[in-house]
Write an enzyme that holds these catalytic residues in place. Structure first.
Site, PDB file in Angstrom:
ATOM      1  N   LYS A  13      38.331  78.340  72.628  1.00 11.31           N
ATOM      2  CA  LYS A  13      37.716  78.538  71.598  1.00 11.31           C
ATOM      3  C   LYS A  13      36.221  78.237  71.493  1.00 11.31           C
ATOM      4  O   LYS A  13      35.212  78.859  70.932  1.00 11.31           O
ATOM      5  CB  LYS A  13      38.292  77.830  70.198  1.00 11.31           C
ATOM      6  CG  LYS A  13      39.998  78.300  70.281  1.00 11.31           C
ATOM      7  CD  LYS A  13      40.413  77.526  68.858  1.00 11.31           C
ATOM      8  CE  LYS A  13      40.597  76.165  68.845  1.00 11.31           C
ATOM      9  NZ  LYS A  13      41.358  75.476  69.798  1.00 11.31           N
ATOM     10  N   ARG A  88      43.121  74.720  60.353  1.00 14.49           N
ATOM     11  CA  ARG A  88      44.397  74.607  61.260  1.00 14.49           C
ATOM     12  C   ARG A  88      45.709  74.354  60.527  1.00 14.49           C
ATOM     13  O   ARG A  88      46.713  73.997  60.961  1.00 14.49           O
ATOM     14  CB  ARG A  88      44.149  73.032  61.822  1.00 14.49           C
ATOM     15  CG  ARG A  88      43.530  73.298  63.418  1.00 14.49           C
ATOM     16  CD  ARG A  88      43.332  71.793  63.544  1.00 14.49           C
ATOM     17  NE  ARG A  88      43.411  71.694  65.208  1.00 14.49           N
ATOM     18  CZ  ARG A  88      42.374  71.596  65.997  1.00 14.49           C
ATOM     19  NH1 ARG A  88      40.909  71.777  65.213  1.00 14.49           N
ATOM     20  NH2 ARG A  88      42.218  71.119  67.011  1.00 14.49           N
ATOM     21  N   ARG A 127      38.608  69.833  82.153  1.00 13.76           N
ATOM     22  CA  ARG A 127      37.370  70.057  81.629  1.00 13.76           C
ATOM     23  C   ARG A 127      36.606  68.685  81.362  1.00 13.76           C
ATOM     24  O   ARG A 127      37.207  67.466  80.987  1.00 13.76           O
ATOM     25  CB  ARG A 127      37.590  70.621  80.150  1.00 13.76           C
ATOM     26  CG  ARG A 127      38.122  70.002  79.033  1.00 13.76           C
ATOM     27  CD  ARG A 127      38.282  70.951  77.924  1.00 13.76           C
ATOM     28  NE  ARG A 127      38.850  70.331  76.749  1.00 13.76           N
ATOM     29  CZ  ARG A 127      39.259  70.964  75.627  1.00 13.76           C
ATOM     30  NH1 ARG A 127      38.685  72.177  75.441  1.00 13.76           N
ATOM     31  NH2 ARG A 127      39.802  70.119  74.482  1.00 13.76           N
ATOM     32  N   ARG A 160      34.820  63.214  79.811  1.00 13.49           N
ATOM     33  CA  ARG A 160      35.982  63.710  79.382  1.00 13.49           C
ATOM     34  C   ARG A 160      36.335  63.357  78.132  1.00 13.49           C
ATOM     35  O   ARG A 160      36.204  62.100  77.675  1.00 13.49           O
ATOM     36  CB  ARG A 160      36.984  63.412  80.428  1.00 13.49           C
ATOM     37  CG  ARG A 160      36.637  63.753  81.868  1.00 13.49           C
ATOM     38  CD  ARG A 160      37.897  64.371  82.630  1.00 13.49           C
ATOM     39  NE  ARG A 160      37.525  64.426  83.943  1.00 13.49           N
ATOM     40  CZ  ARG A 160      37.423  65.756  84.658  1.00 13.49           C
ATOM     41  NH1 ARG A 160      37.679  66.899  83.825  1.00 13.49           N
ATOM     42  NH2 ARG A 160      36.983  65.934  85.829  1.00 13.49           N
ATOM     43  N   ARG A 172      49.127  67.867  70.344  1.00 12.43           N
ATOM     44  CA  ARG A 172      48.170  68.683  69.955  1.00 12.43           C
ATOM     45  C   ARG A 172      48.852  70.090  69.977  1.00 12.43           C
ATOM     46  O   ARG A 172      48.609  70.887  69.026  1.00 12.43           O
ATOM     47  CB  ARG A 172      47.010  68.574  70.758  1.00 12.43           C
ATOM     48  CG  ARG A 172      45.974  67.567  70.406  1.00 12.43           C
ATOM     49  CD  ARG A 172      45.159  67.296  71.594  1.00 12.43           C
ATOM     50  NE  ARG A 172      43.948  67.939  71.793  1.00 12.43           N
ATOM     51  CZ  ARG A 172      43.142  68.202  72.950  1.00 12.43           C
ATOM     52  NH1 ARG A 172      43.572  67.389  73.693  1.00 12.43           N
ATOM     53  NH2 ARG A 172      42.465  68.976  72.964  1.00 12.43           N
TER      54      ARG A 172
HETATM   55  P1  AMP Z   1      39.339  69.889  68.482  1.00 19.83           P
HETATM   56  O1  AMP Z   1      37.963  69.515  69.152  1.00 19.83           O
HETATM   57  O2  AMP Z   1      39.267  71.062  67.744  1.00 19.83           O
HETATM   58  O3  AMP Z   1      40.341  70.266  69.605  1.00 19.83           O
HETATM   59  O4  AMP Z   1      39.906  68.930  67.575  1.00 19.83           O
HETATM   60  C1  AMP Z   1      40.112  67.440  68.360  1.00 19.83           C
HETATM   61  C2  AMP Z   1      40.915  66.860  66.992  1.00 19.83           C
HETATM   62  O5  AMP Z   1      40.204  66.580  65.819  1.00 19.83           O
HETATM   63  C3  AMP Z   1      42.236  67.382  66.857  1.00 19.83           C
HETATM   64  O6  AMP Z   1      43.287  67.107  67.781  1.00 19.83           O
HETATM   65  C4  AMP Z   1      42.650  66.672  65.340  1.00 19.83           C
HETATM   66  O7  AMP Z   1      42.916  65.291  65.532  1.00 19.83           O
HETATM   67  C5  AMP Z   1      41.027  66.690  64.707  1.00 19.83           C
HETATM   68  N1  AMP Z   1      40.795  67.894  64.164  1.00 19.83           N
HETATM   69  C6  AMP Z   1      39.748  68.912  64.392  1.00 19.83           C
HETATM   70  N2  AMP Z   1      39.888  69.764  63.552  1.00 19.83           N
HETATM   71  C7  AMP Z   1      40.730  69.726  62.725  1.00 19.83           C
HETATM   72  C8  AMP Z   1      41.075  70.388  61.258  1.00 19.83           C
HETATM   73  N3  AMP Z   1      40.746  71.626  61.020  1.00 19.83           N
HETATM   74  N4  AMP Z   1      42.273  69.740  60.674  1.00 19.83           N
HETATM   75  C9  AMP Z   1      42.947  68.606  61.215  1.00 19.83           C
HETATM   76  N5  AMP Z   1      42.568  67.862  62.185  1.00 19.83           N
HETATM   77  C10 AMP Z   1      41.509  68.375  62.859  1.00 19.83           C
END
Ligand code: AMP
Length: 214
Positions: A13, A88, A127, A160, A172
């Site tokens: 994404k 989310r 990554r 990382r 996740r």
């Molecule tokens: P990401 O970088 O989008 O993979 O997000 C990393 C982490 O941030 C996720 O595993 C969640 O713990 C938190 N997070 C990011 N966006 C959201 C969201 N929209 N709702 C809830 N938690 C989020």
């Protein structure tokens, strides 16, 4: 144009959002990036979310909705927004709908990136991210240039993510299937959903997204 990129962790994404930023002068709104920034700055929010994020669980709807509201109310992006990693949950999707209505902004498209789980584990554990500009690299598909410098900003520090390990990835993924994947039906019903195969080369996926957006 305003759009959401939806997909499990490691689907690509962020990488595709950055391509759209470049091509269409859109602004990328990544709640994951905002939360990591809050952690780096040591703010109260940052301290609240740190443990939850490292575990791989979702932080509360209230926190991320407030972050997005602040950005939308303060920023101006004539090219539109790409919501990356937000919404989310169904509550977040409803809140985003209400926010966009208030601002008289239309949600044009939701791109679902489909990738199977085995590929996600491989991708995520390979990554790293440039500390300078956030460019994402992958040991297998897009290695850091041989001179050790980021191809975008020339930075030499790559990190990382703390949650890019197999344990928190499992959490996740579960959070994605339980809490986020219902959004696929939600946006399908609203007539804005397009699904693309996220497994291909970065530029092939970008081409698929381009044709989905028309
Ligand atoms: P990401 O970088 O989008 O993979 O997000 C990393 C982490 O941030 C996720 O595993 C969640 O713990 C938190 N997070 C990011 N966006 C959201 C969201 N929209 N709702 C809830 N938690 C989020």
């Amino acid at each position: 144009m305003n759009l959401i990129v939806l997909g499990p962790p490691g689907a690509g994404k962020g990488t595709q959002a950055r391509i759209l930023v470049e091509e269409r002068k859109m602004a990328q709104l990544s709640t994951g990036d905002m939360l990591r920034e809050a952690r780096r700055s040591g703010s109260a929010i940052g301290r609240t979310v740190a443990e939850v994020m490292d575990r791989g669980d979702l932080v509360t709807d209230e926190i991320v909705i407030d972050l997005i509201r602040e950005r939308l109310e303060s920023a101006d992006s004539p090219g539109g927004y790409i919501f990356d990693g937000f919404p989310r949950t169904l509550a977040q999707a409803d809140a985003l709908g209400a926010l966009l209505d208030d601002l008289d902004v239309r949600l044009d498209a939701v791109i679902e990136m489909q990738v199977d789980d085995d590929a996600l584990v491989t991708r995520i554990t390979a990554r790293s991210t440039c500390s300078g500009c956030g460019e994402v690299y992958n040991d297998l598909t897009k290695p850091i240039p041989a001179d050790g410098k980021c191809s975008v900003c020339g930075g030499t520090d790559f990190q990382r993510r703390a949650d890019d390990n197999e344990n928190s990835l499992r959490t996740r993924l579960m959070a994605y299937y339980k809490q986020t994947s219902p959004l696929i039906g939600y946006y399908h019903a609203k007539g804005v959903l397009s699904s693309v195969n996220g497994l291909g080369e970065i530029q092939d996926v970008a081409a698929e997204i381009r044709s989905a957006l028309g």
